[in-house]
Design a protein around this motif. Sequence first.
Motif, PDB file in Angstrom:
ATOM      1  N   ARG A   2      22.149   8.542  55.559  1.00  0.00           N
ATOM      2  CA  ARG A   2      23.202   7.758  54.883  1.00  0.00           C
ATOM      3  C   ARG A   2      24.594   8.117  55.375  1.00  0.00           C
ATOM      4  NH1 ARG A   2      17.949   7.837  53.634  1.00  0.00           N
ATOM      5  NH2 ARG A   2      17.461   6.279  52.066  1.00  0.00           N
ATOM      6  N   LYS A   3      24.677   9.188  56.154  1.00  0.00           N
ATOM      7  CA  LYS A   3      25.983   9.673  56.616  1.00  0.00           C
ATOM      8  C   LYS A   3      26.224   9.245  58.055  1.00  0.00           C
ATOM      9  CE  LYS A   3      26.727  14.242  56.871  1.00  0.00           C
ATOM     10  NZ  LYS A   3      26.607  15.629  56.343  1.00  0.00           N
ATOM     11  N   TYR A   4      25.163   9.136  58.813  1.00  0.00           N
ATOM     12  CA  TYR A   4      25.287   8.879  60.249  1.00  0.00           C
ATOM     13  C   TYR A   4      24.879   7.452  60.589  1.00  0.00           C
ATOM     14  CZ  TYR A   4      25.474  14.028  60.582  1.00  0.00           C
ATOM     15  OH  TYR A   4      25.807  15.356  60.458  1.00  0.00           O
ATOM     16  N   GLY A   5      25.760   6.509  60.328  1.00  0.00           N
ATOM     17  CA  GLY A   5      25.455   5.121  60.666  1.00  0.00           C
ATOM     18  C   GLY A   5      24.338   4.530  59.827  1.00  0.00           C
ATOM     19  N   GLY A   6      24.357   4.859  58.552  1.00  0.00           N
ATOM     20  CA  GLY A   6      23.353   4.315  57.641  1.00  0.00           C
ATOM     21  C   GLY A   6      23.557   2.821  57.454  1.00  0.00           C
ATOM     22  N   LEU A  23      36.357   2.902  65.446  1.00  0.00           N
ATOM     23  CA  LEU A  23      34.958   3.220  65.091  1.00  0.00           C
ATOM     24  C   LEU A  23      34.324   4.163  66.120  1.00  0.00           C
ATOM     25  CD1 LEU A  23      33.718  -0.272  63.856  1.00  0.00           C
ATOM     26  CD2 LEU A  23      34.456   1.698  62.481  1.00  0.00           C
ATOM     27  N   LEU A  24      33.537   5.086  65.609  1.00  0.00           N
ATOM     28  CA  LEU A  24      32.971   6.132  66.456  1.00  0.00           C
ATOM     29  C   LEU A  24      31.502   5.856  66.782  1.00  0.00           C
ATOM     30  CD1 LEU A  24      34.507   9.242  64.649  1.00  0.00           C
ATOM     31  CD2 LEU A  24      35.359   8.065  66.690  1.00  0.00           C
ATOM     32  N   VAL A  25      31.019   6.587  67.744  1.00  0.00           N
ATOM     33  CA  VAL A  25      29.608   6.499  68.137  1.00  0.00           C
ATOM     34  C   VAL A  25      28.711   6.768  66.930  1.00  0.00           C
ATOM     35  CG1 VAL A  25      27.802   7.702  69.441  1.00  0.00           C
ATOM     36  CG2 VAL A  25      29.964   7.087  70.549  1.00  0.00           C
ATOM     37  N   GLY A  26      27.676   5.946  66.763  1.00  0.00           N
ATOM     38  CA  GLY A  26      26.730   6.129  65.664  1.00  0.00           C
ATOM     39  C   GLY A  26      26.911   5.143  64.528  1.00  0.00           C
ATOM     40  N   CYS A  27      28.085   4.492  64.452  1.00  0.00           N
ATOM     41  CA  CYS A  27      28.339   3.540  63.369  1.00  0.00           C
ATOM     42  C   CYS A  27      27.346   2.371  63.410  1.00  0.00           C
ATOM     43  CB  CYS A  27      29.742   2.943  63.506  1.00  0.00           C
ATOM     44  SG  CYS A  27      31.035   4.052  62.975  1.00  0.00           S
ATOM     45  N   ILE A  51      33.705 -11.599  64.972  1.00  0.00           N
ATOM     46  CA  ILE A  51      33.683 -10.811  63.727  1.00  0.00           C
ATOM     47  C   ILE A  51      32.973  -9.492  64.008  1.00  0.00           C
ATOM     48  CG2 ILE A  51      33.049 -10.749  61.277  1.00  0.00           C
ATOM     49  CD1 ILE A  51      32.593 -13.761  61.391  1.00  0.00           C
ATOM     50  N   VAL A  52      33.584  -8.399  63.622  1.00  0.00           N
ATOM     51  CA  VAL A  52      32.919  -7.091  63.693  1.00  0.00           C
ATOM     52  C   VAL A  52      33.039  -6.453  62.312  1.00  0.00           C
ATOM     53  CG1 VAL A  52      32.866  -4.792  64.727  1.00  0.00           C
ATOM     54  CG2 VAL A  52      33.445  -6.786  66.145  1.00  0.00           C
ATOM     55  N   GLU A  53      31.904  -6.222  61.685  1.00  0.00           N
ATOM     56  CA  GLU A  53      31.905  -5.703  60.325  1.00  0.00           C
ATOM     57  C   GLU A  53      31.195  -4.348  60.307  1.00  0.00           C
ATOM     58  OE1 GLU A  53      29.700  -6.839  56.119  1.00  0.00           O
ATOM     59  OE2 GLU A  53      29.857  -8.399  57.678  1.00  0.00           O
ATOM     60  N   LEU A  54      31.848  -3.381  59.704  1.00  0.00           N
ATOM     61  CA  LEU A  54      31.255  -2.039  59.613  1.00  0.00           C
ATOM     62  C   LEU A  54      30.232  -2.011  58.478  1.00  0.00           C
ATOM     63  CD1 LEU A  54      31.223   0.985  60.450  1.00  0.00           C
ATOM     64  CD2 LEU A  54      32.987   1.348  58.685  1.00  0.00           C
ATOM     65  N   LEU A  55      28.992  -1.607  58.789  1.00  0.00           N
ATOM     66  CA  LEU A  55      27.955  -1.483  57.756  1.00  0.00           C
ATOM     67  C   LEU A  55      27.772  -0.032  57.324  1.00  0.00           C
ATOM     68  CD1 LEU A  55      25.168  -3.852  59.138  1.00  0.00           C
ATOM     69  CD2 LEU A  55      26.888  -4.365  57.398  1.00  0.00           C
ATOM     70  N   GLY A  56      27.870   0.883  58.284  1.00  0.00           N
ATOM     71  CA  GLY A  56      27.685   2.295  57.948  1.00  0.00           C
ATOM     72  C   GLY A  56      28.512   3.157  58.886  1.00  0.00           C
ATOM     73  N   ASP A  57      29.378   3.938  58.322  1.00  0.00           N
ATOM     74  CA  ASP A  57      30.302   4.748  59.118  1.00  0.00           C
ATOM     75  C   ASP A  57      29.576   5.948  59.724  1.00  0.00           C
ATOM     76  OD1 ASP A  57      32.686   5.260  60.259  1.00  0.00           O
ATOM     77  OD2 ASP A  57      33.755   5.689  58.382  1.00  0.00           O
ATOM     78  N   CYS A  58      30.203   6.553  60.699  1.00  0.00           N
ATOM     79  CA  CYS A  58      29.650   7.760  61.310  1.00  0.00           C
ATOM     80  C   CYS A  58      30.808   8.683  61.680  1.00  0.00           C
ATOM     81  CB  CYS A  58      28.816   7.380  62.539  1.00  0.00           C
ATOM     82  SG  CYS A  58      27.765   8.714  63.111  1.00  0.00           S
ATOM     83  N   PRO A  59      30.758   9.927  61.247  1.00  0.00           N
ATOM     84  CA  PRO A  59      31.898  10.823  61.445  1.00  0.00           C
ATOM     85  C   PRO A  59      31.923  11.434  62.847  1.00  0.00           C
ATOM     86  CG  PRO A  59      30.171  11.977  60.261  1.00  0.00           C
ATOM     87  CD  PRO A  59      29.654  10.578  60.516  1.00  0.00           C
ATOM     88  N   ALA A  60      33.034  12.051  63.189  1.00  0.00           N
ATOM     89  CA  ALA A  60      33.205  12.648  64.519  1.00  0.00           C
ATOM     90  C   ALA A  60      32.229  13.794  64.743  1.00  0.00           C
ATOM     91  CB  ALA A  60      34.651  13.134  64.688  1.00  0.00           C
ATOM     92  N   GLU A  61      31.783  14.437  63.667  1.00  0.00           N
ATOM     93  CA  GLU A  61      30.853  15.567  63.839  1.00  0.00           C
ATOM     94  C   GLU A  61      29.391  15.135  64.012  1.00  0.00           C
ATOM     95  OE1 GLU A  61      32.781  15.074  61.181  1.00  0.00           O
ATOM     96  OE2 GLU A  61      31.720  15.441  59.289  1.00  0.00           O
ATOM     97  N   TYR A  62      29.156  13.851  64.189  1.00  0.00           N
ATOM     98  CA  TYR A  62      27.806  13.339  64.480  1.00  0.00           C
ATOM     99  C   TYR A  62      27.226  14.109  65.666  1.00  0.00           C
ATOM    100  CZ  TYR A  62      24.338   9.670  65.721  1.00  0.00           C
ATOM    101  OH  TYR A  62      23.197   8.965  66.018  1.00  0.00           O
TER     102      TYR A  62
END
Lengths: 455, 455
Positions: free
Chosen positions: A413-417, B64-68, B92-103
Motif C-alpha cells: 500500500r506504500k509502494y505504488g499501491g 512523480l517517482l519510480v514505482g507510482c 490525462i495522467v492520474e496518480l493512483l498510488g504514490d511511491c516514496p523516494a526510499e522505494y
Amino acid sequence: MDVVDLFKKRKEIIGNVVTLEGWIRNHRKQKEFGFIDFSDGTCQEHLQVVYDKSLYNFEEVSKLLVGCALKVTGEIVKSEGGGQDIELKATIVELLGDCPAEYPLQPKRHTNEFLRSIAYLRPRSNLYQAVFRVRSVAAQAIHEYFQSNNYVYVHTPLLTTADCEGSNQMFKVTTLDIDKIKGKVDWSKDLFNKLAYITGSGQLHGETFAMAFKKIYTFGPTFRTENSNTKTHANEFWMIEPEIAFCELNGLMDIEEEMLKYVVQYVLDRCHDEIDLCDKFVEKGLREKLEKLVKSDFTRITHHDVIDILKKADVKWEFEPSYEDDIAKEHERYITEYFNGPVFITNWPKDIKAWYMKLNPDGKTVAAVDLEVPLSGELMGGSQREDDYDTIMELAKKHGVDTDVVDWYINLRKYGGCYHSGFGMGFERLIMYLTGVENIRDVIPYPRTPGSCEY
Amino acid sequence: MDVVDLFKKRKEIIGNVVTLEGWIRNHRKQKEFGFIDFSDGTCQEHLQVVYDKSLYNFEEVSKLLVGCALKVTGEIVKSEGGGQDIELKATIVELLGDCPAEYPLQPKRHTNEFLRSIAYLRPRSNLYQAVFRVRSVAAQAIHEYFQSNNYVYVHTPLLTTADCEGSNQMFKVTTLDIDKIKGKVDWSKDLFNKLAYITGSGQLHGETFAMAFKKIYTFGPTFRTENSNTKTHANEFWMIEPEIAFCELNGLMDIEEEMLKYVVQYVLDRCHDEIDLCDKFVEKGLREKLEKLVKSDFTRITHHDVIDILKKADVKWEFEPSYEDDIAKEHERYITEYFNGPVFITNWPKDIKAWYMKLNPDGKTVAAVDLEVPLSGELMGGSQREDDYDTIMELAKKHGVDTDVVDWYINLRKYGGCYHSGFGMGFERLIMYLTGVENIRDVIPYPRTPGSCEY
C-alpha cells in the motif's frame, strides 16, 4: 494407439487393422465366440472386442477375467449389435497381466463407501473414470482461461513461518525428531530455525505478484486442520486464487462470471460421455443445469437486500436471517431459487469477513462478494482489498494480526499501491458442481479427512 | 486494456485514444515535457508515455517517482525517438498510488542477493518479470503437451502416513501443540490418528491412476528436508511426474524428448522479449542453445558405454568414473559436450537406483534413464517400473521398504498389471535451463532453503 483417437476417427477407420492395449472391463463368453468390453482409460466409451474360435488361443482367452491387461490386434468393423457403431474383430489377443477372480472391482454396482476403501482401484470404475477425467479437463479449462487473458500463473509457497492466518488452522511442519525430545522444543534447531506451517492460502503472496504483473492466479494444494467430518470438508484440497490489480468489485464479478461460464462450456464440449454418465447415475438434470448456467445472467445483490428478501419470505427458517450475520445453507438455497440462477451477494457486514477486505464508505460493510449457485451454494468468495495504508494497519491491529510478520504485505500500500481485487475458488467444489457428486471424498484421488490419511 | 494487447495491435492502433493503468518504471523529466517508462506487467516491453505542459497537473506529474501507480489516457502515436515504434501522448495522467523516494527497487542494477531480500518487490524488476513470466508460460506448455496427448492430470496427495520413501527425507506434519506436550507424544491424538508426513513424490499414487487412465501426469509442489545450501537445492519445489502404461524405456525416451522440445518451442514462440533479456544479461547464447535443442536428436547410450567413454577420455577426473557408480557433474558436462547435445543415459547399476525400477535381464542393471542436457546436466530421471509381483516384493524387502504400507502399490502387479514407465522433472531445473538463471532461489517466487523461510 489410444482408444480415444480411434473413436475420433470412427467411420474412416473401418477396415483398418489396429493394435490396442488396455483392460477387460467386462467379458461375455459363449461357446463359439466372446465379447470383451475393452477400455484403455483414455475415454469413457469402451470398445467391443469380438473374438471367435479362429483365435489359436481361444480357450485361454475365453477364460480371462475382468481386470486383465490385454494386447489385441484386429480389424475395425461396423458393429451389427446394438449399443455401438464399430467394434474390433480380434485376430490376436495376448494376455499382458492376469487378474484373479478375487479382484475387488467387479462389474456391478458398488457403494461409494466401498469404493473409497479401494481408492487405488476405483479410478478404473465408470463413475470415477468420469469424475477424474472431468477434474483433469476442468483444471485445464482454468489454466486456459487465465493464460489466454494475460494472467501469470504464480506458484506461491506452501511452507511459511508467518502464522498470520491463525496458526490453529494450519498444520505445523518440522524436521525434528519430536518423539526423542525431552522438555521444551528448541525450534531454532529446526530446518528453518523456526517452527514452520503449511499455509492455508496463497492470497497475500499472490497480491505481491499482482502488483508486478497486474493479473495473476494461483492453482495449488491447500491445507486446513479443521476437525470436521462432513461431506464438504477435506484437510487437503486444491484452490484457485486469482488477484487482479486495477480492478474493483464489479470488475471482479465480471471475471468470476466469465471464468465459470468458460470452464463449464469447456467441460461440456470435451466431456460429453462423462456428463451423460453423471446425469444418468449421479444428478438427474445435470446437463440441463450446466447448459443453463452458461446462458444465464448472474444476479448481483447486496447482503442487505438478500436479508430483506429472506425476512419477507413465507418460510419458517431454522436460522433467522440477520443483517449482521452470515447466511445459512437454507438461505443460499432459497436465494438461488428465488432468482432462478447464480447470485453474487455483495457488501457483507465487516465483522464476519477477513481483515484485508476493503471497507465500504458506510463504515459497516466491506466490498466482499460470494457467488452462490443453484443446488451447490457458495462456489467462490472474493473481495476488493483494502488499499489504504492507514486503514489496513488499523484493520490488521483490530483483528489481532501481527503487522511485523506481514509488513511486506502491508507495504504494498506504500509502494505504488492501487485498487485491486481477488477471489478464491475451491477446486473440489467446482468438480462437485460439474459432476453432481455430493461427497468431497469422491472427487479427490486420495482424500484426507480427520482420522483418515490412507494410501 | 492490457499493454500486451496494445502492443499486439501496434500499427493499427495508431491514432486511437486509450486509457491504461500501470506503474512508473523510470521517469525522465525536462522543463517542458517528460517521458515515463510505463509498464502494467502484462509484457516485457514498456510503453513510453510522453506528456507536456498541456497537462493541467504538469507540475505534480513531473514530480512523480519510480514505482507510482498511474492511470493515463492519451493518443497512441508513432514515436519519433529511438528504441520504440509507438508511444502514448498523454492528455490525462492520474496518480493512483504514490511511491516514496526510499522505494528499494530503483531502476539500476541490483545484485540478486539484494533482490532476494526484497522478494515481494523483485517481480517488478526486468529480470524477474522475464523469469516469472517464462515460469508461467512453461507451466502452461507442460499442461498443453500432456492434455493434447490424452493424459489425465492427477492431483496426488501431499499428506501421507506412509513413510515408504524414508521418513528422514520428509517433513513431519502435526496439529498437536507440541510445545505443551510433556513426555512421549501420543500420535493417536493427532488429526489423522497417526504421525503424518508431506510426501516427496506422487509417483506411487500416479501409477495407480496410470493403471486406470493409461497416461497420467502430476504437476505440483514437492518437499525435501535436505539440509543442503547449494545453488540447485530448495526444500520446496514443483515437480512433473508423468506415468504411462504400456510403455517401455524407449517409448519413455520418445515422450521425454518430444515433451521437452514442445515446451522449449512453446516458450521461444511466446517469450521473445524475455528470452532476449536473459540472453543479454544472464546467459550469452541462450536463444541459440534453446533453438539448437529443438532441432537436435537426443543421443541414447547405456551407462556402461558412458563409463567407457569417460575412462578413455584424456581428462584428469576429480571423481574416477566407475561402472558401479553414479556419474559426477564433471562427467555429465563432458558427455553432453562429447555428443554436442542432450544425452539419454540408460541401464544404470541397480544398487544406486530406486527399488521399484525394472530389473534388466542381466540382473545387474535397471531400465532407468537420466536425461543430461548441455550446460545444465540432469533434467529428467525416469524408468520402466518393475511389473512382476514376485520380483518387486523381493526388491522392496531388499531395500527395507515396508510392504504392508505399500501393499496397494504392489497389488497393481496382481490386478491386471502391465509394463509401464514414468519420469520426473524438477520444474525449477527446467526454468533455470530456459532462462540461464543459475540459482534456484531466483526462479522460485518465495524460495525455501535451510534457515530461510521468509515471507
